[in-house]
Motif scaffolding. Structure first.
Motif, PDB file in Angstrom:
ATOM      1  N   ASN A  59      35.098  50.899  45.331  1.00 19.44           N
ATOM      2  CA  ASN A  59      35.279  49.605  44.676  1.00 19.44           C
ATOM      3  C   ASN A  59      36.363  49.679  43.598  1.00 19.44           C
ATOM      4  O   ASN A  59      37.210  48.794  43.493  1.00 19.44           O
ATOM      5  N   ILE A  60      36.356  50.739  42.804  1.00 19.44           N
ATOM      6  CA  ILE A  60      37.360  50.880  41.745  1.00 19.44           C
ATOM      7  C   ILE A  60      38.756  51.048  42.339  1.00 19.44           C
ATOM      8  O   ILE A  60      39.727  50.449  41.872  1.00 19.44           O
ATOM      9  N   PHE A  61      38.870  51.847  43.399  1.00 20.06           N
ATOM     10  CA  PHE A  61      40.187  52.027  44.031  1.00 20.06           C
ATOM     11  C   PHE A  61      40.683  50.721  44.647  1.00 20.06           C
ATOM     12  O   PHE A  61      41.872  50.394  44.553  1.00 20.06           O
ATOM     13  N   ALA A  62      39.767  49.970  45.250  1.00 19.30           N
ATOM     14  CA  ALA A  62      40.170  48.689  45.842  1.00 19.30           C
ATOM     15  C   ALA A  62      40.608  47.715  44.759  1.00 19.30           C
ATOM     16  O   ALA A  62      41.631  47.025  44.905  1.00 19.30           O
ATOM     17  N   TRP A  63      39.877  47.656  43.668  1.00 21.15           N
ATOM     18  CA  TRP A  63      40.268  46.771  42.570  1.00 21.15           C
ATOM     19  C   TRP A  63      41.579  47.216  41.945  1.00 21.15           C
ATOM     20  O   TRP A  63      42.397  46.394  41.533  1.00 21.15           O
ATOM     21  N   ALA A  64      41.786  48.533  41.837  1.00 21.67           N
ATOM     22  CA  ALA A  64      43.044  49.031  41.273  1.00 21.67           C
ATOM     23  C   ALA A  64      44.221  48.599  42.140  1.00 21.67           C
ATOM     24  O   ALA A  64      45.266  48.182  41.626  1.00 21.67           O
ATOM     25  N   TYR A  65      44.083  48.707  43.449  1.00 17.27           N
ATOM     26  CA  TYR A  65      45.171  48.305  44.345  1.00 17.27           C
ATOM     27  C   TYR A  65      45.421  46.799  44.258  1.00 17.27           C
ATOM     28  O   TYR A  65      46.566  46.353  44.140  1.00 17.27           O
ATOM     29  N   ILE A  66      44.324  46.015  44.309  1.00 21.71           N
ATOM     30  CA  ILE A  66      44.472  44.554  44.298  1.00 21.71           C
ATOM     31  C   ILE A  66      45.044  44.086  42.961  1.00 21.71           C
ATOM     32  O   ILE A  66      45.956  43.254  42.920  1.00 21.71           O
ATOM     33  N   MET A  67      44.534  44.597  41.867  1.00 24.54           N
ATOM     34  CA  MET A  67      45.019  44.153  40.563  1.00 24.54           C
ATOM     35  C   MET A  67      46.394  44.732  40.240  1.00 24.54           C
ATOM     36  O   MET A  67      47.143  44.160  39.459  1.00 24.54           O
ATOM     37  N   GLY A  68      46.720  45.879  40.828  1.00 20.97           N
ATOM     38  CA  GLY A  68      48.069  46.414  40.657  1.00 20.97           C
ATOM     39  C   GLY A  68      49.097  45.599  41.417  1.00 20.97           C
ATOM     40  O   GLY A  68      50.253  45.473  40.989  1.00 20.97           O
ATOM     41  N   ALA A  69      48.718  45.038  42.548  1.00 18.95           N
ATOM     42  CA  ALA A  69      49.628  44.215  43.337  1.00 18.95           C
ATOM     43  C   ALA A  69      49.743  42.804  42.774  1.00 18.95           C
ATOM     44  O   ALA A  69      50.679  42.080  43.112  1.00 18.95           O
ATOM     45  N   CYS A  70      48.824  42.415  41.905  1.00 19.96           N
ATOM     46  CA  CYS A  70      48.848  41.078  41.310  1.00 19.96           C
ATOM     47  C   CYS A  70      49.907  41.034  40.210  1.00 19.96           C
ATOM     48  O   CYS A  70      50.138  42.023  39.514  1.00 19.96           O
ATOM     49  N   SER A  71      50.539  39.893  40.066  1.00 17.37           N
ATOM     50  CA  SER A  71      51.614  39.787  39.067  1.00 17.37           C
ATOM     51  C   SER A  71      51.133  39.250  37.721  1.00 17.37           C
ATOM     52  O   SER A  71      51.950  39.004  36.844  1.00 17.37           O
ATOM     53  N   ALA A  72      49.834  39.102  37.536  1.00 18.39           N
ATOM     54  CA  ALA A  72      49.310  38.581  36.270  1.00 18.39           C
ATOM     55  C   ALA A  72      49.338  39.682  35.203  1.00 18.39           C
ATOM     56  O   ALA A  72      49.168  40.865  35.493  1.00 18.39           O
ATOM     57  N   MET A  76      40.623  47.633  33.431  1.00 17.11           N
ATOM     58  CA  MET A  76      40.089  48.643  32.517  1.00 17.11           C
ATOM     59  C   MET A  76      38.689  48.277  32.037  1.00 17.11           C
ATOM     60  O   MET A  76      37.812  49.145  31.952  1.00 17.11           O
ATOM     61  N   LEU A  77      38.451  46.998  31.747  1.00 16.24           N
ATOM     62  CA  LEU A  77      37.111  46.576  31.330  1.00 16.24           C
ATOM     63  C   LEU A  77      36.093  46.759  32.454  1.00 16.24           C
ATOM     64  O   LEU A  77      34.969  47.220  32.222  1.00 16.24           O
ATOM     65  N   CYS A  78      36.488  46.407  33.674  1.00 12.01           N
ATOM     66  CA  CYS A  78      35.580  46.577  34.818  1.00 12.01           C
ATOM     67  C   CYS A  78      35.305  48.054  35.085  1.00 12.01           C
ATOM     68  O   CYS A  78      34.172  48.444  35.381  1.00 12.01           O
ATOM     69  N   GLU A  79      36.340  48.876  34.973  1.00  8.38           N
ATOM     70  CA  GLU A  79      36.162  50.309  35.198  1.00  8.38           C
ATOM     71  C   GLU A  79      35.233  50.917  34.151  1.00  8.38           C
ATOM     72  O   GLU A  79      34.339  51.716  34.480  1.00  8.38           O
ATOM     73  N   LEU A  80      35.407  50.544  32.884  1.00  5.09           N
ATOM     74  CA  LEU A  80      34.516  51.049  31.838  1.00  5.09           C
ATOM     75  C   LEU A  80      33.079  50.587  32.053  1.00  5.09           C
ATOM     76  O   LEU A  80      32.126  51.342  31.829  1.00  5.09           O
TER      77      LEU A  80
END
Length: 108
Positions: free
Chosen positions: A10-23, A31-35
């Motif tokens: 889940n963390i890796f998927a969120w990292a990829y999706i949020m890294g590809a997002c331009s926001a 970082m908040l979700c990971e913590l």
């Protein structure tokens, strides 16, 4: 083990999706979700064995001691013949249908 795998995927998927997002807020949200996930994993590992001797475990020794004391008090109490059940039953009388109807327990 399966929970660790699920959280990591889940963390890796969120990292990829949020890294590809331009926001601009994506790294902060990630970082908040990971913590939060890591904190929940730590909490789950602490609560996985509630009957050990850690600070977060149940106080089984104290509970067992209190239970044994209460059971000992109940077992050592003496029955008093003055307050026998025979006198209580005679004083209350039998509970018949007329008593039930008079107290409106059953509506016929």
């Amino acid at each position: 083990q399966l929970l660790n795998l699920m959280v990591c995927v889940n963390i890796f998927a969120w990292a990829y999706i949020m890294g590809a997002c331009s926001a601009f807020g994506s790294p902060l949200v990630f970082m908040l979700c990971e913590l939060t996930f890591m904190g929940l994993m730590e909490l789950a590992s602490d609560l996985s064995n509630p009957f050990g001797h850690d600070e977060v475990d149940f106080p089984m020794d104290r509970w067992l001691h209190e239970f044994v004391q209460q059971a000992q008090l109940v077992l050592e109490s003496r029955y008093q013949a003055e307050s026998s059940w025979d006198s209580v039953v005679k004083a209350e009388g039998r509970m018949g249908l007329e008593l039930l109807h008079s107290r409106s327990f059953v509506a016929f």
